[in-house]
Design an enzyme around this catalytic site. Structure first.
Site, PDB file in Angstrom:
ATOM      1  N   GLY A   1      40.698  32.016  39.874  1.00  0.00           N
ATOM      2  CA  GLY A   1      41.480  32.529  38.748  1.00  0.00           C
ATOM      3  C   GLY A   1      41.416  31.542  37.610  1.00  0.00           C
TER       4      GLY A   1
ATOM      5  N   SER B   1      28.437  61.271  42.330  1.00  0.00           N
ATOM      6  CA  SER B   1      28.970  62.625  42.441  1.00  0.00           C
ATOM      7  C   SER B   1      28.128  63.461  43.400  1.00  0.00           C
ATOM      8  CB  SER B   1      29.096  63.274  41.067  1.00  0.00           C
ATOM      9  OG  SER B   1      27.842  63.574  40.542  1.00  0.00           O
TER      10      SER B   1
ATOM     11  N   HIS C   1      32.520  28.320  45.214  1.00  0.00           N
ATOM     12  CA  HIS C   1      32.443  29.788  45.330  1.00  0.00           C
ATOM     13  C   HIS C   1      31.403  30.196  46.381  1.00  0.00           C
ATOM     14  CE1 HIS C   1      35.073  30.899  42.006  1.00  0.00           C
ATOM     15  NE2 HIS C   1      34.631  29.799  41.404  1.00  0.00           N
TER      16      HIS C   1
ATOM     17  N   GLU D   1      30.982  33.045  47.533  1.00  0.00           N
ATOM     18  CA  GLU D   1      30.592  34.450  47.335  1.00  0.00           C
ATOM     19  C   GLU D   1      29.387  34.625  46.429  1.00  0.00           C
ATOM     20  OE1 GLU D   1      33.246  32.908  46.215  1.00  0.00           O
ATOM     21  OE2 GLU D   1      33.937  33.644  44.273  1.00  0.00           O
TER      22      GLU D   1
END
Ligand code: XMP
Length: 514
Positions: free
Chosen positions: A55, A228, A169, A171
Site C-alpha cells: 500500500g 460474454s 513483492h 507476486e
C-alpha cells in the site's frame, strides 16, 4: 459446500490483483477485500489464510490504513507483503521507520530456506523491492528469515503464531522464485488442498444457475467477446431454452464483427442460444454526437446498452434475469472490490442505470480472472479461436477513437484495424502479442499525396504484451511489418495521412486510449 478460501486484504497497493492471481495459480480460491472490511465479516468467511497487500502509506502515520491486532490472533496464518509486512510489525509491537535510502528494483536476496516459507528457494536469489520504510525492529517473537544489503529484515516469521512478513513483492515476475514462496504459504503453511479447478467451477456454476433461475426467463448480453461468449454458453448449458441472447450491434465493433458473431452464435451456428441481433448503430452515433469526454462516452455507451436490452426484454415478454460477462478485474478496477483507485469505469460494471427492469443480474464469471475465463471456455467446449480471442473493451471502438465519435471515424478505425490485424497474422505474430489494435487520434495534420495537399487524421497502432492487463509493455514489432501496415493504411483508408506506433507502456499509459 466446503470451498477453501484465502482472503487478500487490500491496502491500496498496485499489485493486489496480481497477488490474488498468483494464489489462484496455486489452485487455491481467493478474494480481495478492502482493509476497511469488518473483522467479523472476514472471520465469518472462515479463510484458510490471510494475505495483507502492499500500500502507498506509511503505517506509523496518523490515519494510515491499518488493521486490528485481533487479525493476528485468529489462529489463521497471515502473510504480510511490503506495507502488509510493515503493518504487521508495527501493530504487533515492532518498529517501522523511514529508510535512509529508498530500495527500488531488482535486489539480491539471501534467504534462510529452513523456513517453511522459503522451502525449495535458493539461498541466494533475487527479489523486487519497492519501499521507503523498513522494519527497524521486529515485533516480539519474530525472527528474520531473509536479508538484503540494505534491509536487515527482508522477511520475518513467528512460527508459533503462523505469522509471516515479506518486505519485497513475491507476486511480480521480477521475483523469480516468488510464486514458490506464495505456494509455500497457501499450500504448505495454510494447508490448502488446491482443489480450485475450472472443471469443478463450471459444474458448480451450472448447478447454482439452475437453482437460482428456476423456471425464469434469462436474457444475456452477448458481445461475441470471450467473457460474454463463455457466460452465454454457460447459461445455455444451465437453462437451455429459457435463455435468449441479444447481440447489440452498437456500431462500435471491429470490421465485419457483427456478421462474424452472428455466424457463430446465430441460428446457423453451433449453439442454441435464441440469438437476436439488434442493429442500433445510428442510435449510438446520435447519442455520442458532440461528446468527447472519455468517461462520459463510456457512461453513454453503457447506459444505452442497458436501454436496448430493456426494450428487447419488453418485446420478448417478462424477463427475470439479465446475464453479464463481468469478470473479476472489472470488479476490482471499478473500485468495488478493493482499495484501488478508479482509473476507468468499465461499462459492464459502472454504467448500470437506476431503472433496470429486471429482477436480478447474473454475473457467472464475476469471480474469475481472464485466464480462468478462458479455461472455463475450453471446459465448455467453445472453440479455441474464440476462447483465445483478443480482449475487446465493452465500449468498443468508442474508446479507440479519441474525442468525438462519428460514423466516418468508426469506418476509418475499422479499416485501419483490419489491415493491421491482417498484416500481423501474415507475419505470424498473432499468438505472440497480448493485445494489438489501431486507434484513431483526434489529430489532423498536413500531408501530401499525389502532389495534392492533404489534411487528414493520424492513426495510432498499439501492440502490448501483458500478463495481467494491469501493467503492459509495447511490443517490438519488426519495422518492415510496421512499414507495410503504414503504407497499406495510407493507401487504402480514406481520411488518414499519418500512422504512429505507440511505444508507451502501462503505466503511465493505459492500453486503450480512453
Ligand atoms: P486499460 O485501457 O484500462 O485496459 O489499460 C486494460 C484491459 O481492459 C480492456 N478494457 C475494457 N474491457 N470493458 C471491458 O470489458 C471496458 O470498459 C474496458 N476498458 C478497457 C482493454 O481492452 C484491456 O484489455
Amino acid at each position: 459446500m466446503d470451498k477453501e478460501l484465502v482472503v487478500v486484504i487490500d491496502f491500496g497497493g498496485q499489485y493486489n490483483q496480481l497477488v490474488a492471481r498468483r494464489v489462484r495459480e496455486c489452485n487455491v480460491y481467493c478474494e480481495i477485500y478492502s482493509y476497511k472490511t469488518d473483522l467479523e465479516k472476514i472471520k465469518a468467511m472462515n479463510p484458510k489464510g490471510i494475505i495483507l497487500t502492499g500500500g502507498p502509506s506509511s503505517c506509523y502515520e496518523e490515519n494510515a490504513a491499518t488493521c486490528s491486532p485481533e487479525l493476528f490472533a485468529l489462529g489463521i496464518p497471515v502473510l504480510g507483503l511490503c506495507y502488509g509486512a510493515q503493518l504487521m510489525s508495527h501493530v504487533l509491537g515492532g518498529r517501522v521507520e523511514r529508510a535512509a535510502a529508498r530500495e527500488y528494483g531488482k535486489t539480491a536476496l539471501k534467504v534462510d530456506n529452513t523456513s517453511r516459507l522459503f522451502e525449495g528457494v535458493s539461498e541466494n536469489t533475487t527479489c523486487w523491492m519497492s519501499h521507503f520504510d523498513y522494519i527497524a525492529k521486529m515485533a516480539p517473537g519474530f525472527r528474520a528469515i531473509a536479508t538484503t544489503d540494505n534491509c536487515p529484515v527482508a522477511a520475518a516469521e513467528c512460527v508459533e503464531k503462523n505469522l509471516y512478513a515479506i518486505q519485497f513483492h513475491p507476486e511480480v515476475l521480477h521475483t523469480p522464485e516468488g510464486s514458490k514462496m506464495l505456494y509455500n504459504f497457501v499450500r504448505g503453511i495454510c494447508n490448502c488442498r488446491g482443489d480450485w479447478r475450472m472443471d469443478s467451477f463450471v459444474e458448480e456454476q451450472i448447478n447454482a444457475i439452475r437453482e437460482k433461475v428456476g423456471k425464469g426467463k434469462v436474457l444475456c448480453a452477448l458481445s461475441g467477446g470471450v467473457d460474454s461468449s463463455v457466460a452465454a454458453v454457460l447459461l445455455s448449458k444451465a437453462v437451455g431454452e429459457q435463455l435468449t441472447c441479444v447481440f447489440v450491434d452498437h456500431g462500435l465493433l471491429r470490421k465485419d464483427e457483427g456478421d462474424e458473431v452472428e455466424a457463430v452464435f446465430g441460428p446457423n451456428g453451433n449453439y442454441n442460444l435464441n440469438f437476436i441481433r439488434v442493429n442500433v448503430q445510428e442510435r449510438f452515433y446520435e447519442k455520442l454526437a458532440g461528446v468527447s469526454e472519455p468517461e462520459q462516452k463510456r457512461k453513454i455507451i453503457g447506459e444505452e446498452f442497458i436501454r436496448v436490452f430493456e426494450e428487447e426484454a419488453k418485446k420478448i415478454g417478462a424477463v427475470d434475469f439479465l446475464v453479464q460477462g463481468t469478470i473479476y478485474p472489472d470488479v476490482v478496477e471499478s473500485g468495488l472490490g478493493g482499495e484501488s483507485a478508479v482509473i476507468k469505469s468499465h461499462h459492464n460494471v459502472g454504467g448500470l442505470p437506476d431503472c433496470v427492469e429486471f429482477k436480478e443480474i447474473i454475473e457467472p464469471l464475476r469471480s474469475l480472472f481472464k485466464d480462468e475465463v478462458r479455461k472455463a471456455g475450453l471446459e465448455l467446449g467453445i472453440p479455441e479461436y474464440l476462447v483465445f480471442r483478443q480482449p475487446f473493451p465493452g465500449p468498443g471502438l468508442g474508446v479507440r477513437i479519441v474525442g468525438e465519435v462519428t460514423a466516418d471515424k468508426v469506418r476509418i478505425v475499422q479499416e485501419a484495424d483490419a489491415i493491421y490485424r491482417e498484416e500481423i497474422a501474415k507475419a505470424g505474430l498473432e499468438r505472440s502479442i497480448g493485445q494489438y489494435f489501431a486507434a484513431l487520434t483526434n489529430m489532423r495534420s498536413v500531408g501530401v499525396m499525389g502532389d495534392e495537399r492533404t489534411y487528414d487524421y493520424a492513426v495510432a497502432l498499439r501492440a502490448v504484451n501483458t500478463i495481467d492487463f494491469m501493467t503492459a509493455e509495447a511490443v517490438e514489432i519488426p519495422f518492415g511489418v510496421l512499414q507495410t501496415v503504414m503504407s497499406r493504411i495510407i493507401n487504402e483508408v480514406r481520411g488518414v495521412n499519418r500512422v504512429f506506433y505507440d511505444l508507451t507502456s502501462k503505466p503511465p499509459g493505459t492500453i486503450e486510449f480512453e
